[in-house]
Design an enzyme around this catalytic site. Structure first.
Site, PDB file in Angstrom:
ATOM      1  N   HIS A   9     -10.867  17.281   1.744  1.00  0.00           N
ATOM      2  CA  HIS A   9     -11.214  16.681   0.452  1.00  0.00           C
ATOM      3  C   HIS A   9     -12.674  16.911   0.052  1.00  0.00           C
ATOM      4  O   HIS A   9     -13.082  16.496  -1.022  1.00  0.00           O
ATOM      5  CB  HIS A   9     -10.911  15.179   0.502  1.00  0.00           C
ATOM      6  CG  HIS A   9      -9.596  14.878   1.170  1.00  0.00           C
ATOM      7  ND1 HIS A   9      -8.393  15.312   0.665  1.00  0.00           N
ATOM      8  CD2 HIS A   9      -9.300  14.259   2.352  1.00  0.00           C
ATOM      9  CE1 HIS A   9      -7.406  14.941   1.479  1.00  0.00           C
ATOM     10  NE2 HIS A   9      -7.941  14.309   2.517  1.00  0.00           N
ATOM     11  N   ASN A  47     -11.550  14.065  13.989  1.00  0.00           N
ATOM     12  CA  ASN A  47     -10.815  12.879  14.444  1.00  0.00           C
ATOM     13  C   ASN A  47      -9.400  13.179  14.932  1.00  0.00           C
ATOM     14  O   ASN A  47      -8.748  12.285  15.483  1.00  0.00           O
ATOM     15  CB  ASN A  47     -10.778  11.778  13.361  1.00  0.00           C
ATOM     16  CG  ASN A  47     -12.166  11.243  13.076  1.00  0.00           C
ATOM     17  OD1 ASN A  47     -12.872  10.861  13.999  1.00  0.00           O
ATOM     18  ND2 ASN A  47     -12.573  11.249  11.822  1.00  0.00           N
ATOM     19  N   ARG A  73      -7.135  11.404  -1.563  1.00  0.00           N
ATOM     20  CA  ARG A  73      -6.527  12.393  -0.653  1.00  0.00           C
ATOM     21  C   ARG A  73      -5.651  13.400  -1.398  1.00  0.00           C
ATOM     22  O   ARG A  73      -5.156  14.362  -0.821  1.00  0.00           O
ATOM     23  CB  ARG A  73      -5.697  11.692   0.425  1.00  0.00           C
ATOM     24  CG  ARG A  73      -6.535  10.859   1.359  1.00  0.00           C
ATOM     25  CD  ARG A  73      -5.721  10.355   2.528  1.00  0.00           C
ATOM     26  NE  ARG A  73      -6.340   9.180   3.110  1.00  0.00           N
ATOM     27  CZ  ARG A  73      -7.287   9.202   4.050  1.00  0.00           C
ATOM     28  NH1 ARG A  73      -7.720  10.329   4.534  1.00  0.00           N
ATOM     29  NH2 ARG A  73      -7.804   8.073   4.513  1.00  0.00           N
ATOM     30  N   LEU A 132      -0.443  15.984   8.614  1.00  0.00           N
ATOM     31  CA  LEU A 132       0.554  15.128   9.255  1.00  0.00           C
ATOM     32  C   LEU A 132       1.173  14.190   8.239  1.00  0.00           C
ATOM     33  O   LEU A 132       2.384  13.984   8.208  1.00  0.00           O
ATOM     34  CB  LEU A 132      -0.133  14.300  10.359  1.00  0.00           C
ATOM     35  CG  LEU A 132      -0.727  15.121  11.503  1.00  0.00           C
ATOM     36  CD1 LEU A 132      -1.856  14.345  12.166  1.00  0.00           C
ATOM     37  CD2 LEU A 132       0.347  15.470  12.510  1.00  0.00           C
ATOM     38  N   SER A 133       0.329  13.609   7.400  1.00  0.00           N
ATOM     39  CA  SER A 133       0.783  12.607   6.433  1.00  0.00           C
ATOM     40  C   SER A 133       1.032  13.256   5.076  1.00  0.00           C
ATOM     41  O   SER A 133       0.527  14.354   4.798  1.00  0.00           O
ATOM     42  CB  SER A 133      -0.268  11.499   6.313  1.00  0.00           C
ATOM     43  OG  SER A 133      -1.502  12.024   5.862  1.00  0.00           O
ATOM     44  N   ARG A 140      -0.661   8.457  -0.339  1.00  0.00           N
ATOM     45  CA  ARG A 140      -1.810   7.724   0.200  1.00  0.00           C
ATOM     46  C   ARG A 140      -2.845   7.466  -0.905  1.00  0.00           C
ATOM     47  O   ARG A 140      -2.517   7.482  -2.078  1.00  0.00           O
ATOM     48  CB  ARG A 140      -2.381   8.505   1.398  1.00  0.00           C
ATOM     49  CG  ARG A 140      -1.324   8.723   2.497  1.00  0.00           C
ATOM     50  CD  ARG A 140      -1.898   9.322   3.739  1.00  0.00           C
ATOM     51  NE  ARG A 140      -2.879   8.423   4.344  1.00  0.00           N
ATOM     52  CZ  ARG A 140      -3.704   8.781   5.326  1.00  0.00           C
ATOM     53  NH1 ARG A 140      -3.649  10.015   5.815  1.00  0.00           N
ATOM     54  NH2 ARG A 140      -4.567   7.923   5.818  1.00  0.00           N
ATOM     55  N   ASP A 144     -14.704  28.324   1.489  1.00  0.00           N
ATOM     56  CA  ASP A 144     -15.346  29.635   1.352  1.00  0.00           C
ATOM     57  C   ASP A 144     -15.100  30.512   2.574  1.00  0.00           C
ATOM     58  O   ASP A 144     -14.906  31.725   2.448  1.00  0.00           O
ATOM     59  CB  ASP A 144     -16.850  29.469   1.122  1.00  0.00           C
ATOM     60  CG  ASP A 144     -17.189  28.998  -0.279  1.00  0.00           C
ATOM     61  OD1 ASP A 144     -16.281  28.956  -1.137  1.00  0.00           O
ATOM     62  OD2 ASP A 144     -18.359  28.650  -0.521  1.00  0.00           O
TER      63      ASP A 144
HETATM   64  O1  CA2 Z   1      -2.536  13.791   7.299  1.00  0.00           O
HETATM   65  C1  CA2 Z   1      -3.377  14.551   7.797  1.00  0.00           C
HETATM   66  O2  CA2 Z   1      -3.113  15.398   8.632  1.00  0.00           O
HETATM   67  C2  CA2 Z   1      -4.858  14.386   7.405  1.00  0.00           C
HETATM   68  O3  CA2 Z   1      -5.442  15.684   7.382  1.00  0.00           O
HETATM   69  C3  CA2 Z   1      -5.500  13.533   8.479  1.00  0.00           C
HETATM   70  C4  CA2 Z   1      -6.968  13.209   8.182  1.00  0.00           C
HETATM   71  C5  CA2 Z   1      -7.130  12.639   6.781  1.00  0.00           C
HETATM   72  O4  CA2 Z   1      -8.492  12.455   6.483  1.00  0.00           O
HETATM   73  C6  CA2 Z   1      -6.502  13.549   5.727  1.00  0.00           C
HETATM   74  O5  CA2 Z   1      -6.647  12.922   4.465  1.00  0.00           O
HETATM   75  C7  CA2 Z   1      -5.027  13.767   6.026  1.00  0.00           C
HETATM   76  C8  CA2 Z   1      -7.509  12.194   9.190  1.00  0.00           C
HETATM   77  C9  CA2 Z   1      -7.337  12.605  10.611  1.00  0.00           C
HETATM   78  C10 CA2 Z   1      -7.703  11.433  11.475  1.00  0.00           C
HETATM   79  O6  CA2 Z   1      -6.911  11.459  12.613  1.00  0.00           O
HETATM   80  C11 CA2 Z   1      -6.795  10.307  13.324  1.00  0.00           C
HETATM   81  C12 CA2 Z   1      -5.881  10.326  14.342  1.00  0.00           C
HETATM   82  C13 CA2 Z   1      -5.684   9.188  15.077  1.00  0.00           C
HETATM   83  C14 CA2 Z   1      -6.426   8.053  14.820  1.00  0.00           C
HETATM   84  C15 CA2 Z   1      -7.357   8.056  13.810  1.00  0.00           C
HETATM   85  C16 CA2 Z   1      -7.545   9.194  13.065  1.00  0.00           C
END
Ligand code: CA2
Length: 148
Positions: free
Chosen positions: A82, A13, A113, A103-104, A109, A89
């Site tokens: 997660h 995503n 997570r 990023l976050s 959150r 591995d």
């Molecule tokens: O904070 C991050 O970088 C994450 O890896 C982003 C993942 C999330 O599942 C992790 O818990 C934290 C989700 C990426 C989804 O990216 C999107 C970007 C734009 C719109 C929707 C989803």
């Protein structure tokens, strides 16, 4: 010495970055992040390659492939952080120093997570700085390589 080469991997995503959910993930696109990484690597005499996939097996495959040409990995496994024993591995198997990026700030959150299956296979994690997390991770990876 040939230039240091870092492989950057983006999980599921992340191709949507900048187009959806800007309140959570910001307005910068993945292509812009990748360009920023190339510029920053170049400024340090290094090179990067980037790869994004929505498929776990493709990420595993890529980790195995880059082991022959990269000296370090920067990886945002996204949701696979997660859940993925396979990515963990693969990182452990290839043995390259890896930096996990988010990023976050995962700790601000949902509770699910907070657990990363992949982080134990990495040297460290950088999270919570938006696109800058990737640039900090690249700096960390290149600094590590300079020390070795
Ligand atoms: O904070 C991050 O970088 C994450 O890896 C982003 C993942 C999330 O599942 C992790 O818990 C934290 C989700 C990426 C989804 O990216 C999107 C970007 C734009 C719109 C929707 C989803």
């Amino acid at each position: 010495m040939p230039p240091r080469h870092v492989a950057v991997l983006h999980g599921p995503n992340l191709n949507l970055l900048g187009t959806r959910e800007p309140a959570v993930y910001g307005t910068v696109t993945l292509a812009e992040i990748d360009r920023g990484l190339v510029e920053r690597a170049k400024a340090r005499g290094a090179t990067v390659e980037s790869f994004q996939s929505n498929l776990e097996g493709e990420l595993v495959q890529r980790i195995q492939e880059v082991a022959g040409r990269a000296q370090a990995i920067v990886i945002n496994p996204a949701a696979y952080t997660h859940t993925s024993v396979a990515i963990r591995d693969a990182l452990s198997a290839v043995g390259l120093p890896a930096v996990e990026v988010h990023l976050s700030n995962l700790h601000r959150r949902e509770p699910f997570r907070r657990r990363s299956l992949t982080a134990p296979a990495c040297i460290g994690t950088i999270a919570g700085f938006g696109a800058r997390s990737y640039y900090l991770a690249l700096t960390a990876a290149l600094d590590l390589l300079e020390d070795t």
